[in-house]
Scaffold this active site. Structure first.
Site, short mmCIF file in Angstrom:
data_model
loop_
_atom_site.label_atom_id
_atom_site.label_comp_id
_atom_site.label_asym_id
_atom_site.label_seq_id
_atom_site.Cartn_x
_atom_site.Cartn_y
_atom_site.Cartn_z
N ASP A 435 -2.88 4.66 -13.65
CA ASP A 435 -2.91 4.99 -14.43
C ASP A 435 -3.63 3.85 -15.50
OD1 ASP A 435 -0.83 6.82 -13.98
OD2 ASP A 435 0.70 4.92 -14.06
N TYR A 517 6.92 8.13 -16.28
CA TYR A 517 7.08 7.09 -15.70
C TYR A 517 7.60 5.57 -16.62
CZ TYR A 517 7.89 7.98 -11.38
OH TYR A 517 8.90 8.57 -10.01
N HIS A 567 6.04 10.84 -3.45
CA HIS A 567 5.46 9.85 -3.64
C HIS A 567 4.92 8.40 -3.08
CE1 HIS A 567 8.28 9.97 -6.80
NE2 HIS A 567 7.20 8.84 -7.80
N LEU A 724 -11.20 -18.37 -4.14
CA LEU A 724 -9.92 -17.76 -3.28
C LEU A 724 -10.13 -16.80 -4.36
CD1 LEU A 724 -9.28 -18.76 0.10
CD2 LEU A 724 -11.10 -18.39 -0.56
CU LIG Z 1 7.76 7.30 -8.67
#
Ligand SMILES: [Cu+2]
Ligand SMILES: *[C@@H]1O[C@H](CO)[C@@H](O)[C@H](O)[C@H]1NC(C)=O
Ligand SMILES: *[C@@H]1O[C@H](CO)[C@@H](O)[C@H](O)[C@H]1NC(C)=O
Ligand SMILES: *[C@@H]1O[C@H](CO)[C@@H](O)[C@H](O)[C@H]1NC(C)=O
Ligand SMILES: *[C@@H]1O[C@H](CO)[C@@H](O)[C@H](O)[C@H]1NC(C)=O
Ligand SMILES: *[C@@H]1O[C@H](CO)[C@@H](O)[C@H](O)[C@H]1NC(C)=O
Ligand SMILES: *[C@@H]1O[C@H](CO)[C@@H](O)[C@H](O)[C@H]1NC(C)=O
Ligand SMILES: *[C@@H]1O[C@H](CO)[C@@H](O)[C@H](O)[C@H]1NC(C)=O
Ligand SMILES: *[C@@H]1O[C@H](CO)[C@@H](O)[C@H](O)[C@H]1NC(C)=O
Ligand SMILES: *[C@@H]1O[C@H](CO)[C@@H](O)[C@H](O)[C@H]1NC(C)=O
Ligand SMILES: *[C@@H]1O[C@H](CO)[C@@H](O)[C@H](O)[C@H]1NC(C)=O
Ligand SMILES: *[C@@H]1O[C@H](CO)[C@@H](O)[C@H](O)[C@H]1NC(C)=O
Length: 813
Positions: A435, A517, A567, A724
């Site tokens: 995304d 989403y 998914h 790090l």
């Molecule tokens: Cu989902």
């Protein structure tokens, strides 16, 4: 609901309440340290209507004016709007988005013939795929080395732009990122390669065909779709009850969509399109038809449709499919349902008992306890300080996070949010979204006050530059509020005392609606030094066309012609801890179980017991880390040169939380080298200015030839007392269900991680908090002391009899 509580006598500490509360035979007497407040409260009368707003229209409540004086709180009988408390960041934020002037200057500079880039203006009416033009001008994230010397010393942070050019006019067409700077534009400004920060096979570039779908390419794709679909409209109308004549043509009753990734290495761009009813949220109105397209190269006249799949039959061409239909050889499957009322979220059904009342909410009745420098995007909260950055790619990011003046993290930032799909059709089987490619920051939305964020939240803008060269301000992209963590942070009861300390955290929240989403990310800063990241998801699932023969392998049927779709979401975060300074070590503390003997247990012989086995992750060869079963390893970042009073290295724990999932399929052709960050729960690498991110915005369509190949970070370098970076994953396997319709629920679609002090202090870090009560007996008479450190509920908060502290603690006489 806001009736006066005046008749409900409910003081917190009034003498009256004390009388009421004291058992006749109580062996103890009560005494209050908080005399001043007690007197003030008693004289003013504690009970009051909790009328927070003076107005009345349901849609637009008018807040009362902010209070100006803390004392006035006690003299009012309504709580007032918390005023925003400004502060001044110690340094100007070094992560500022480009201004419109900067973008314009950069565009003019790039377009100037002197640069030799042969760019066509994106406003040219005849711009074509075989032109070179600007896609995105954004600010280049400055190097950590430069930011640290600025924050900790002096000087300025060099300012550069990151420019993405679509170069369709080159002999080998490419899309490439460049650095342009220093800014502002001057005679010393230069354009340079960004190969230094992209380690993939082609450095900072990819073959043109794997590039973003900009408006020029999008128009050409729309035309290809029309050329493919309008001639077969009679068939699609018959089989699907839909037709397509171009997106701008009002006869189009269906939509197409591009499978992502659309390529593996950019050599060839093939994608499958599903076809969906053109209604609100086509995601959940899919049909049973899929067509494959080849859109390789900058000559759109060579683009073509390839295979078609309908009702699981594979046709070598759209023409074959059409011929078969003409011959009556196609077996019809049901078209997508026309009734989409199931996709609406309007309130339906009888109202639940008492649910017509206003839901409980978080309120800062005594005023805010955090300060914001809006211009510098800098926040202070009960010992915490941090800067924020916002960009098109991922939205809000955090820098220079300090607790009680000591640096904990240099950077905490989302890297990408990806999703791996599956299904018995070419579209779902071939989908692997990244995304960031679509702009997670650019998909941020304006928060809905009182629903997305608690009332009285502080809302900040998200500034970023768009792919149309605009300096864009998404207002209210971020909200900040303080909330109760839902439990006390510590408590104890014993015969000598009872104690509890309030648990609070500051939350910085962002929501991005990326297509179907809605992601909600919370960054929590707790009063005990803990930092949390929580991800929630809602919105519409990318539903599957329901086929009974799928037999629930990828999800249950959830509507008339719709099935759930299996998914996995993975969201990668960069946590660059700098515990005091940059020299840190990543330590694993395993709980090992052994058969041992102990001299005092001679009768047992060998018996099983556990102990710690502590080891450093010494080099990057061991930097890719799995979570052991049963949580039997603790992961900490420590600074071995910074010991606490007990001689223990000061550290922070990386504490996996809910659903720290990784890609279930690690060898899918759709997520290869481009998504290596999503293949282990934790990774630790050396920080380098040339490894700023685990992924790249343009990684989406090049699984085999990404710009950033995460595993190349892991080249054997020592990790002991070095600078790090810890890379962690949040996510969820989305086991879709009827309850995903209409919208996925944030309760279950939730993932979290925690970074908690581990020997950071000499004790736990909340002993200085005043929002704590200590109750004990004092003196020969066992007088009960209730010490609230001078902090009391404000007068405007009505309290009931059971809210009283009186009588909670007693000692046996
Ligand atoms: Cu989902
Ligand atoms: C594009 O349009 C401009 C005028 O708007 C014209 O001068 C130019 O020749 C055109 N170029 C091409 C390749 O058609
Ligand atoms: C400049 O780009 C155009 C396409 O926009 C191309 O036709 C032309 O050949 C290019 N010129 C040079 C010198 O490369
Ligand atoms: C840049 O160089 C040009 C000549 O090459 C000169 O005229 C101009 O003043 C210079 N600009 C700046 C900002 O130095
Ligand atoms: C799509 O193609 C049809 C011809 O098949 C044409 O009538 C229509 O205008 C085209 N639509 C667009 C948006 O160009
Ligand atoms: C569709 O567009 C045409 C041409 O623009 C117009 O005449 C017609 O009224 C439109 N039809 C609908 C249903 O909007
Ligand atoms: C349709 O089916 C018939 C009978 O099996 C066959 O002869 C014919 O070739 C088919 N048509 C097409 C276009 O496949
Ligand atoms: C449901 O919400 C939509 C807005 O999306 C509105 O048009 C419609 O009238 C509402 N329906 C009902 C029954 O309230
Ligand atoms: C965001 O952009 C707006 C509009 O240009 C500007 O007024 C504001 O100061 C910017 N905010 C930050 C934090 O840069
Ligand atoms: C300890 O010894 C017992 C008995 O031999 C054995 O069953 C068990 O697996 C051993 N445990 C470990 C951790 O080795
Ligand atoms: C302790 O950890 C070290 C380093 O990972 C490992 O080599 C050793 O086998 C472990 N010991 C036990 C008993 O598990
Ligand atoms: C940032 O660091 C990279 C990698 O070390 C380096 O190539 C680049 O020149 C640095 N950028 C600046 C502005 O110094």
């Amino acid at each position: 609901m806001c009736t006066s509580a005046a008749e409900a006598v409910s003081p917190y500490f009034s003498g009256e309440r004390y009388e009421l509360g004291r058992p006749e035979s109580a062996p103890t007497t009560m005494w209050f340290k908080s005399i001043l407040l007690l007197l003030a409260a008693a004289s003013l009368g504690l009970s009051a209507p909790n009328a927070r707003y003076s107005s009345t229209t349901r849609a637009g409540w008018q807040p009362t004016s902010p209070r100006t004086d803390r004392r006035s709180l006690l003299s009012r009988d309504t709580c007032t709007l918390p005023e925003e408390i400004p502060t001044a960041a110690p340094k100007a934020n070094p992560f500022v988005a480009l201004s419109q002037q900067e973008i314009d200057d950069l565009a003019n500079w790039l377009l100037a013939p002197a640069q030799g880039l042969n760019l066509t203006s994106t406003s040219s009416p005849n711009i074509s795929l075989s032109d070179n033009y600007i896609w995105h001008i954004d600010v280049l994230k400055p190097n950590k080395s430069d930011v640290l010397s600025y924050l900790d010393g002096s000087g300025a942070v060099p300012r550069y732009a990151r420019v993405t050019l679509i170069q369709g006019g080159l002999r080998v067409p490419i899309v490439a990122e460049y650095s342009v700077g220093p800014l502002p534009i001057s005679n010393s400004t230069q354009i340079g390669s960004l190969d230094n920060i992209y380690n993939g096979p082609n450095g900072a570039r990819l073959l043109w065909s794997a590039g973003p779908v900009d408006p020029v390419r999008s128009a050409a794709i729309d035309n290809l779709m029309n050329m493919t679909l309008s001639p077969i409209a009679d068939m699609t109308n018959d089989l699907l009850d839909m037709a397509f004549y171009g997106s701008s043509d009002n006869r189009s009753t269906m939509t197409y969509f591009m499978q992502s990734p659309a390529s593996t290495d950019g050599e060839r761009t093939l994608f499958w399109s599903p076809f969906r009813r053109n209604v609100m949220e086509p995601w959940d109105s899919p049909s049973d038809l899929y067509i494959q397209f080849d859109i390789t190269g900058t000559d759109a006249s060579l683009w073509t449709s390839l295979k078609a799949v309908y009702n699981l039959q594979v046709y070598d061409s759209v023409q074959d499919f059409y011929n078969a239909w003409k011959d009556g050889n196609v077996t019809k499957s049901p078209p997508p349902a026309t009734d989409i009322s199931f996709l609406y979220k309007n309130q339906t059904g009888p109202v639940r008992d008492l649910e017509d009342r206003f839901a409980p909410t978080i309120l800062a009745l005594d005023g805010n306890r955090f300060k914001v420098d809006r211009q510098e995007q800098y926040v202070e909260y009960l010992g915490w300080t941090f800067y924020m950055r916002f960009d098109y790619d991922v939205g809000v990011q955090f820098y220079d996070i300090k607790f009680k003046g000591e640096r904990v993290l240099y950077e905490l930032s989302l890297q990408d949010a990806i999703a791996q799909y599956a299904g018995n059709n070419p579209f779902q089987a071939g989908t692997g979204y990244m995304d960031r490619f679509y702009g997670i920051g650019a998909s941020s939305i304006k928060m809905i006050p009182g629903y997305d964020c608690p009332y009285h939240s502080v809302y900040l803008d998200g500034n970023y530059s768009t792919t149309t060269q605009q300096a864009y301000t998404q207002d209210s992209a971020i909200c900040i509020f303080e909330t109760d963590i839902g439990t006390p942070i510590t408590r104890h009861n014993n015969p000598v005392w009872a104690q509890a300390t309030k648990g609070s955290q500051l939350v910085v929240r962002m929501v991005a609606t990326v297509g179907n989403y809605d992601y909600l990310w919370d960054y929590g800063f707790f009063v005990d030094g803990t930092i949390t990241v929580d991800a929630h998801a809602s919105g519409y699932i990318q539903g599957n066309y329901f086929r009974p023969d799928d037999e629930g392998q990828w999800g249950p049927r959830v509507a008339e012609t719709l099935a759930g779709t299996l998914h996995t979401h993975v969201m990668n975060f960069k946590a660059d801890f700098d515990l005091i300074d940059e020299k840190n070590t990543f330590v694993k503390t395993d709980i090992v179980v052994e058969n041992i003997t102990q001299p005092w247990f001679t009768e047992l012989g060998a018996f099983e017991m556990m102990r710690y086995n502590i080891s450093d992750v010494e080099t990057e060869d061991d930097g890719l880390i799995n979570l052991p079963p049963n949580g039997q390893t603790m992961f900490t970042v420590v600074n071995k040169d910074q010991l606490n009073e007990w001689g223990v290295p000061r550290g922070y724990r990386v504490l996996p939380g809910l659903s720290n999932v990784i890609l279930a399929s690690q060898n899918s052709p759709f997520f290869l080298k481009n998504a290596q960050f999503a293949k282990q729960p934790i990774a630790v690498s050396r920080q380098h200015d040339n490894e700023p991110s685990s992924t790249a915005t343009l990684n989406q369509n090049v699984p085999q030839a990404p710009l950033t190949e995460f595993y190349k970070f892991f080249d054997g370098e020592s990790l002991v007392q070095q600078d790090l970076v810890t890379w962690v994953n949040l996510g969820m396997h989305h086991y879709t269900r009827a309850e995903d319709i209409p919208n996925t629920l944030m309760s279950e679609a939730h993932s979290s991680i925690m970074f908690a002090p581990q020997n950071w202090g000499n004790t736990e870090l909340t002993k200085d908090l005043s929002n704590a009560v200590m109750m004990y007996a004092e003196g020969p008479e066992n007088q009960i002391v209730i010490d609230t450190n001078g902090v009391e509920p404000p007068a405007c908060l009505p309290l009931g009899p059971e809210d009283s502290l009186v009588g909670v603690f007693s000692v046996e006489g």
